[in-house]
Scaffold this active site. Structure first.
Site, PDB file in Angstrom:
ATOM      1  N   THR A  72       0.854  -1.191   0.000  1.00 19.32           N
ATOM      2  CA  THR A  72       0.000   0.000   0.000  1.00 19.32           C
ATOM      3  C   THR A  72       0.890   1.242   0.000  1.00 19.32           C
ATOM      4  O   THR A  72       0.677   2.185  -0.777  1.00 19.32           O
ATOM      5  CB  THR A  72      -0.942  -0.009   1.226  1.00 19.32           C
ATOM      6  OG1 THR A  72      -1.780  -1.154   1.132  1.00 19.32           O
ATOM      7  CG2 THR A  72      -1.801   1.257   1.281  1.00 19.32           C
ATOM      8  N   SER A 198       4.718  -7.110  -1.758  1.00 19.09           N
ATOM      9  CA  SER A 198       4.337  -7.205  -0.348  1.00 19.09           C
ATOM     10  C   SER A 198       4.841  -8.528   0.221  1.00 19.09           C
ATOM     11  O   SER A 198       4.631  -9.590  -0.382  1.00 19.09           O
ATOM     12  CB  SER A 198       2.814  -7.137  -0.241  1.00 19.09           C
ATOM     13  OG  SER A 198       2.426  -7.296   1.100  1.00 19.09           O
ATOM     14  N   ALA A 199       5.466  -8.456   1.405  1.00 16.73           N
ATOM     15  CA  ALA A 199       6.078  -9.664   1.979  1.00 16.73           C
ATOM     16  C   ALA A 199       5.057 -10.671   2.485  1.00 16.73           C
ATOM     17  O   ALA A 199       5.264 -11.886   2.393  1.00 16.73           O
ATOM     18  CB  ALA A 199       6.995  -9.262   3.135  1.00 16.73           C
ATOM     19  N   HIS A 200       3.932 -10.169   3.012  1.00 15.26           N
ATOM     20  CA  HIS A 200       3.029 -11.113   3.697  1.00 15.26           C
ATOM     21  C   HIS A 200       2.221 -11.986   2.749  1.00 15.26           C
ATOM     22  O   HIS A 200       1.591 -12.950   3.171  1.00 15.26           O
ATOM     23  CB  HIS A 200       2.128 -10.386   4.698  1.00 15.26           C
ATOM     24  CG  HIS A 200       1.012  -9.580   4.114  1.00 15.26           C
ATOM     25  ND1 HIS A 200      -0.242 -10.104   3.947  1.00 15.26           N
ATOM     26  CD2 HIS A 200       0.952  -8.307   3.688  1.00 15.26           C
ATOM     27  CE1 HIS A 200      -1.041  -9.158   3.444  1.00 15.26           C
ATOM     28  NE2 HIS A 200      -0.338  -8.060   3.278  1.00 15.26           N
ATOM     29  N   THR A 236      13.262   4.905  10.320  1.00 18.22           N
ATOM     30  CA  THR A 236      14.177   3.813  10.652  1.00 18.22           C
ATOM     31  C   THR A 236      13.701   2.530   9.974  1.00 18.22           C
ATOM     32  O   THR A 236      12.524   2.183  10.055  1.00 18.22           O
ATOM     33  CB  THR A 236      14.260   3.626  12.183  1.00 18.22           C
ATOM     34  OG1 THR A 236      14.691   4.864  12.733  1.00 18.22           O
ATOM     35  CG2 THR A 236      15.237   2.512  12.562  1.00 18.22           C
ATOM     36  N   CYS A 319     -20.213  -5.193   2.022  1.00 17.56           N
ATOM     37  CA  CYS A 319     -21.420  -4.598   2.571  1.00 17.56           C
ATOM     38  C   CYS A 319     -21.250  -3.092   2.590  1.00 17.56           C
ATOM     39  O   CYS A 319     -20.481  -2.553   3.371  1.00 17.56           O
ATOM     40  CB  CYS A 319     -21.624  -5.125   3.978  1.00 17.56           C
ATOM     41  SG  CYS A 319     -23.203  -4.665   4.640  1.00 17.56           S
TER      42      CYS A 319
HETATM   43  C1  LIG Z   1      -2.885  -6.667  -5.629  1.00 18.61           C
HETATM   44  C2  LIG Z   1      -2.580  -6.090  -4.280  1.00 18.61           C
HETATM   45  N1  LIG Z   1      -1.968  -4.895  -4.199  1.00 18.61           N
HETATM   46  C3  LIG Z   1      -1.658  -4.339  -3.021  1.00 18.61           C
HETATM   47  C4  LIG Z   1      -1.964  -4.969  -1.829  1.00 18.61           C
HETATM   48  C5  LIG Z   1      -1.611  -4.278  -0.533  1.00 18.61           C
HETATM   49  O1  LIG Z   1      -0.520  -4.879   0.091  1.00 18.61           O
HETATM   50  P1  LIG Z   1      -0.160  -4.577   1.620  1.00 18.61           P
HETATM   51  O2  LIG Z   1      -1.069  -5.457   2.434  1.00 18.61           O
HETATM   52  O3  LIG Z   1       1.270  -4.961   1.752  1.00 18.61           O
HETATM   53  O4  LIG Z   1      -0.377  -3.126   1.880  1.00 18.61           O
HETATM   54  C6  LIG Z   1      -2.603  -6.215  -1.867  1.00 18.61           C
HETATM   55  C7  LIG Z   1      -2.974  -6.936  -0.640  1.00 18.61           C
HETATM   56  O5  LIG Z   1      -3.894  -6.626   0.054  1.00 18.61           O
HETATM   57  C8  LIG Z   1      -2.919  -6.784  -3.133  1.00 18.61           C
HETATM   58  O6  LIG Z   1      -3.528  -7.963  -3.225  1.00 18.61           O
END
Ligand SMILES: Cc1ncc(COP(=O)(O)O)c(C=O)c1O
Length: 378
Positions: A72, A198-200, A236, A319
């Site tokens: 994000t 994104s790492a997660h 940081t 919703c």
């Molecule tokens: C296509 C896409 N872009 C961006 C994001 C945002 O990533 P983050 O959760 O690291 O902010 C996500 C995940 O929610 C995603 O699926």
């Protein structure tokens, strides 16, 4: 009750290797990477090792990777960083972008006096490269097209778009979040100017991401401060998070989910026949993702029923003020309402077995019967 996690596009729960790398780094390299002494140097080394690993994995140079708090932030940095200094014009995005691109485009365009142009997908969820490039003009300051869609898994024609727009000198941001670890990613081969990660989503920890910024690109920083990340992202740094990201790279084989997904889709069709629609079925898709709609059902209600049965999935409707509306992705695809309303996304990952998917379809059938009965009583 057995619990089955089928929501890997929302997040891939942290892998043991990532948790271990995070804990080790926090313990053994707990300094501030900007400190000049031994403690800072150890933290700096861990951070730079992680940056190098990520760069090698995505085909970038380490100096082109800006570590962030997630995708994000990476998307916002690219969008704001380009629009802030550009003469008034427009930003072109696909209508199926993740909110971190779509909402960021709207917000930063309004802030800096640009227009937003949205390009709808074809009915199968794929953006036409030709239509997308036709929406781009000489006053386009940035174009944004995701590599793969998080809801449908549909893979977008980023290669065609990037090469056509590069020839016209238009910068492109590719949201690579769902592509990483699921399809081959090589940012230099792609030729994009900005790519977010994104790492997660691959088993790292939450709150960690990166923006690839092609060498030589101008980009105003989003955060002012100590000038970390070569002045592009003050604050940081997060060595444990970066080390966990590096440890997760390439660990999960999402491509191996293809046969499981085929099994699930066959079971869904056998169980629901004409009453199920698989969105984007004829488009190239990520092997781990299926989004389908059950006719006449409500996605969020189904999701809750499935949750009670132990299955974690997502709904393709949200919703909004008490009314369940299909997601912006399904709406942009002009998916039939009767199906889009009952949309569920299943996204597969490590540890899911075909028996789990059989049990999932059985539970879905039961949920439908129950909900039909309840509707009858109502
Ligand atoms: C296509 C896409 N872009 C961006 C994001 C945002 O990533 P983050 O959760 O690291 O902010 C996500 C995940 O929610 C995603 O699926």
């Amino acid at each position: 009750m057995k619990r089955v996690f089928l929501d890997y596009n929302a997040t891939c729960p942290p892998l043991a290797e990532a948790i271990e790398a995070f804990a080790r780094t926090a313990r053994e390299a707990g300094g501030n990477p900007s400190s000049l002494h031994w403690s800072g140097r150890a933290a700096r080394k861990t951070l730079e090792d992680a940056r190098e690993a990520l760069a090698a994995f995505v085909g970038a140079d380490p100096g082109e990777i800006v570590l962030t708090s997630g995708a994000t932030e990476a998307n916002n940095l690219a969008i704001a960083g380009v629009l802030a200094e550009a003469p008034r014009g427009e930003i072109v995005i696909s209508a199926i972008e993740h909110p971190s691109v779509r909402e960021a485009a709207k917000a930063w365009a309004a802030r800096f006096g640009h227009r937003v142009v949205e390009v709808p997908p074809e009915r199968n969820g794929r953006i036409s490269a030709e239509r997308f490039c036709a929406a781009v003009s000489s006053s386009t300051r940035l174009a944004c097209l995701m590599w793969a869609n998080n809801e449908t898994g549909v893979i977008q024609p980023v290669e065609e778009v990037v090469s056509a727009l590069a020839a016209r000198g238009i910068p492109v941001l590719v949201d690579g979040v769902q592509a990483l670890g699921k399809i081959p990613v090589d940012v230099h081969a792609l030729g994009a100017d900005f790519v977010s990660f994104s790492a997660h989503k691959i088993g790292g920890v939450k709150g960690v991401g990166a923006l690839f910024v092609r060498r030589g690109m101008r980009l105003a920083p989003l955060l002012a401060g100590g000038g970390q990340e070569r002045g592009r992202r003050s604050g940081t740094e997060n060595p444990p998070g970066a080390a966990a990201f590096a440890a997760a790279l390439g660990r999960v084989d999402f491509a191996a989910c293809a046969s499981l997904r085929a099994h699930l889709e066959a079971r869904l069709k056998a169980a629901f026949g004409e009453d199920v629609m698989i969105f984007g079925e004829d488009a190239p898709r990520l092997a781990n993702t299926t989004m389908f709609g059950i006719r006449g059902m409500d996605g969020e209600t189904l999701l809750m029923q499935m949750d009670l049965a132990g299955f974690a999935v997502s709904a393709g409707s949200a919703c909004a003020s008490g009314k369940h509306e299909p997601s912006h992705v399904l709406a942009a695809m002009r998916a039939p309402r009767a199906y889009a309303h009952g949309a569920i996304r299943v996204s597969l990952g490590p540890g899911v077995r075909s028996e789990d998917l059989d049990a999932f379809v059985d539970a879905l059938e039961k949920a439908r019967e129950r909900l039909k009965l309840m509707a009858g009583w109502g």
